[in-house]
Scaffold this motif. Structure first.
Motif, PDB file in Angstrom:
ATOM      1  N   SER A   1      -0.252 -39.265 -54.031  1.00  0.00           N
ATOM      2  CA  SER A   1       0.160 -40.662 -53.897  1.00  0.00           C
ATOM      3  C   SER A   1      -0.620 -41.581 -54.826  1.00  0.00           C
ATOM      4  CB  SER A   1      -0.010 -41.127 -52.450  1.00  0.00           C
ATOM      5  OG  SER A   1       0.767 -40.349 -51.567  1.00  0.00           O
ATOM      6  N   THR A   2      -1.894 -41.274 -55.060  1.00  0.00           N
ATOM      7  CA  THR A   2      -2.717 -42.107 -55.934  1.00  0.00           C
ATOM      8  C   THR A   2      -2.563 -41.747 -57.403  1.00  0.00           C
ATOM      9  OG1 THR A   2      -4.597 -40.609 -55.580  1.00  0.00           O
ATOM     10  CG2 THR A   2      -4.432 -42.539 -54.143  1.00  0.00           C
ATOM     11  N   GLY A   3      -1.813 -40.699 -57.696  1.00  0.00           N
ATOM     12  CA  GLY A   3      -1.610 -40.313 -59.082  1.00  0.00           C
ATOM     13  C   GLY A   3      -2.713 -39.451 -59.656  1.00  0.00           C
ATOM     14  N   ALA A   4      -3.640 -38.988 -58.815  1.00  0.00           N
ATOM     15  CA  ALA A   4      -4.725 -38.147 -59.307  1.00  0.00           C
ATOM     16  C   ALA A   4      -4.220 -36.790 -59.777  1.00  0.00           C
ATOM     17  CB  ALA A   4      -5.790 -37.967 -58.224  1.00  0.00           C
ATOM     18  N   THR A   5      -3.115 -36.336 -59.191  1.00  0.00           N
ATOM     19  CA  THR A   5      -2.493 -35.089 -59.612  1.00  0.00           C
ATOM     20  C   THR A   5      -1.019 -35.156 -59.238  1.00  0.00           C
ATOM     21  OG1 THR A   5      -2.622 -32.664 -59.489  1.00  0.00           O
ATOM     22  CG2 THR A   5      -2.957 -33.898 -57.448  1.00  0.00           C
ATOM     23  N   THR A   6      -0.295 -34.087 -59.513  1.00  0.00           N
ATOM     24  CA  THR A   6       1.129 -34.047 -59.188  1.00  0.00           C
ATOM     25  C   THR A   6       1.436 -32.785 -58.385  1.00  0.00           C
ATOM     26  OG1 THR A   6       1.707 -32.875 -61.229  1.00  0.00           O
ATOM     27  CG2 THR A   6       1.697 -35.298 -61.300  1.00  0.00           C
ATOM     28  N   VAL A   7       2.583 -32.803 -57.736  1.00  0.00           N
ATOM     29  CA  VAL A   7       3.012 -31.636 -56.971  1.00  0.00           C
ATOM     30  C   VAL A   7       3.215 -30.443 -57.903  1.00  0.00           C
ATOM     31  CG1 VAL A   7       4.825 -30.710 -55.490  1.00  0.00           C
ATOM     32  CG2 VAL A   7       4.079 -33.069 -55.194  1.00  0.00           C
ATOM     33  N   GLU A   8       3.739 -30.698 -59.082  1.00  0.00           N
ATOM     34  CA  GLU A   8       4.008 -29.621 -60.026  1.00  0.00           C
ATOM     35  C   GLU A   8       2.706 -28.940 -60.465  1.00  0.00           C
ATOM     36  OE1 GLU A   8       5.227 -32.660 -60.227  1.00  0.00           O
ATOM     37  OE2 GLU A   8       7.306 -32.216 -59.646  1.00  0.00           O
ATOM     38  N   LYS A   9       1.672 -29.740 -60.735  1.00  0.00           N
ATOM     39  CA  LYS A   9       0.389 -29.159 -61.143  1.00  0.00           C
ATOM     40  C   LYS A   9      -0.230 -28.340 -60.016  1.00  0.00           C
ATOM     41  CE  LYS A   9      -0.907 -32.694 -64.551  1.00  0.00           C
ATOM     42  NZ  LYS A   9      -1.891 -33.756 -64.896  1.00  0.00           N
ATOM     43  N   LEU A  10      -0.151 -28.859 -58.795  1.00  0.00           N
ATOM     44  CA  LEU A  10      -0.700 -28.118 -57.663  1.00  0.00           C
ATOM     45  C   LEU A  10       0.068 -26.827 -57.413  1.00  0.00           C
ATOM     46  CD1 LEU A  10      -1.411 -31.069 -55.187  1.00  0.00           C
ATOM     47  CD2 LEU A  10      -3.085 -29.709 -56.437  1.00  0.00           C
ATOM     48  N   SER A  11       1.374 -26.873 -57.605  1.00  0.00           N
ATOM     49  CA  SER A  11       2.182 -25.663 -57.417  1.00  0.00           C
ATOM     50  C   SER A  11       1.806 -24.594 -58.439  1.00  0.00           C
ATOM     51  CB  SER A  11       3.668 -26.000 -57.527  1.00  0.00           C
ATOM     52  OG  SER A  11       4.057 -26.922 -56.529  1.00  0.00           O
ATOM     53  N   LYS A  12       1.592 -25.002 -59.689  1.00  0.00           N
ATOM     54  CA  LYS A  12       1.208 -24.042 -60.725  1.00  0.00           C
ATOM     55  C   LYS A  12      -0.180 -23.458 -60.473  1.00  0.00           C
ATOM     56  CE  LYS A  12       4.005 -26.148 -64.405  1.00  0.00           C
ATOM     57  NZ  LYS A  12       3.978 -26.838 -65.723  1.00  0.00           N
ATOM     58  N   ALA A  13      -1.034 -24.229 -59.777  1.00  0.00           N
ATOM     59  CA  ALA A  13      -2.399 -23.764 -59.501  1.00  0.00           C
ATOM     60  C   ALA A  13      -2.509 -23.044 -58.157  1.00  0.00           C
ATOM     61  CB  ALA A  13      -3.366 -24.954 -59.529  1.00  0.00           C
ATOM     62  N   ARG A  14      -1.373 -22.608 -57.612  1.00  0.00           N
ATOM     63  CA  ARG A  14      -1.366 -21.994 -56.276  1.00  0.00           C
ATOM     64  C   ARG A  14      -2.300 -20.777 -56.196  1.00  0.00           C
ATOM     65  NH1 ARG A  14       3.492 -22.103 -55.642  1.00  0.00           N
ATOM     66  NH2 ARG A  14       3.812 -23.599 -53.960  1.00  0.00           N
ATOM     67  N   ALA A  15      -2.289 -19.946 -57.209  1.00  0.00           N
ATOM     68  CA  ALA A  15      -3.139 -18.744 -57.176  1.00  0.00           C
ATOM     69  C   ALA A  15      -4.618 -19.120 -57.088  1.00  0.00           C
ATOM     70  CB  ALA A  15      -2.884 -17.892 -58.420  1.00  0.00           C
TER      71      ALA A  15
END
Length: 248
Positions: free
Chosen positions: A183-197
């Motif tokens: 929500s604050t723009g510190a990261t995105t859902v897409e970046k977190l999804s790619k970093a799942r491992a």
């Protein structure tokens, strides 16, 4: 010039007075809850000690190595439980203090986040008590060497379980942290999804750091954190979708 300086300093003084009043209210509520619970302090300690007592060999009991431990351990537990029980009121006071400085869209997001954070913390503590403790204490007592009597000190046990309550309570706040970061723009859902491992590995590392050095409690913390990470991504996607939707 004097009047101008007084006018400039007045808002700060007013905020400090309001903060003091809200802290006093919080302390009064904690004290009232403590007085109500202290009568049952022995029963509360027995309830918290039940997972270990059920796992201990027949005929063994917990011990108190300190002179004042029979009083101080239930007292300390009751104090922590008072803060724990008063948490909704404490968060309400914190919300009432910061709410006037928030924008309308921030208020809409803050209220469900505060409610969810309380429920998730309670859920983490409940998960530790009902799921982790029975399995963990069964494991600890089962691997005791032959001839070693399992007689745990009541103060040591209390410190141990309080640390685990806090660890699991904070770990279950992971969805809130993800929603706030997105929500604050510190990261995105897409970046977190790619970093799942990497997140999965991080969950097991956090489980290793926050729990005792046994594979059971580490795994029982890491797996729910992974699940909560996925729930946080789902919630962040929903909030992002609502925010980007055109107004009706």
């Amino acid at each position: 010039m004097t009047d101008a300086s007084n006018d400039a300093g007045q808002p700060l003084i007013a905020h400090l007075l309001e903060l003091r009043n809200r802290l006093l209210k919080a302390m009064v509520v904690i004290f009232i809850v403590f007085l109500c619970l202290f009568t049952f302090s022995r029963e509360l300690y027995t309830l918290v000690a039940k997972p270990l007592m059920d796992a201990m060999p027949s005929g063994t009991n917990m011990i108190a190595t300190g002179v004042a431990s029979p009083f101080l351990a239930p007292f300390k537990l009751t104090l922590y439980l008072s803060v724990f029980a008063a948490m909704p009121f404490l968060l309400h006071q914190a919300w009432a203090f910061v709410a006037p400085g928030l924008y309308k869209h921030e208020k809409k997001l803050a209220i469900p986040l505060l409610t969810s954070s309380v429920l998730l913390f309670y859920g983490g503590a409940a998960f530790a008590y009902f799921v982790v403790f029975p399995l963990m204490f069964q494991f600890f007592t089962a691997i005791a060497p032959e001839g070693v009597a399992v007689t745990t000190d009541i103060s040591s046990y209390l410190d141990f379980v309080l640390a685990l309550f806090l660890a699991f309570g904070l770990a279950f706040e992971l969805p809130i942290a993800i929603v706030l970061l997105v929500s604050t723009g510190a990261t995105t859902v897409e970046k977190l999804s790619k970093a799942r491992a990497y997140v999965v590995v991080g969950c097991f590392v956090i489980g290793m750091l926050l729990t005792p050095p046994d594979i059971i409690s580490q795994t029982l913390l890491a797996i729910p954190m992974w699940f909560l990470f996925e729930m946080g991504l789902l919630a962040a996607r929903m909030i992002k979708k609502q925010a980007s939707a055109p107004p009706e």
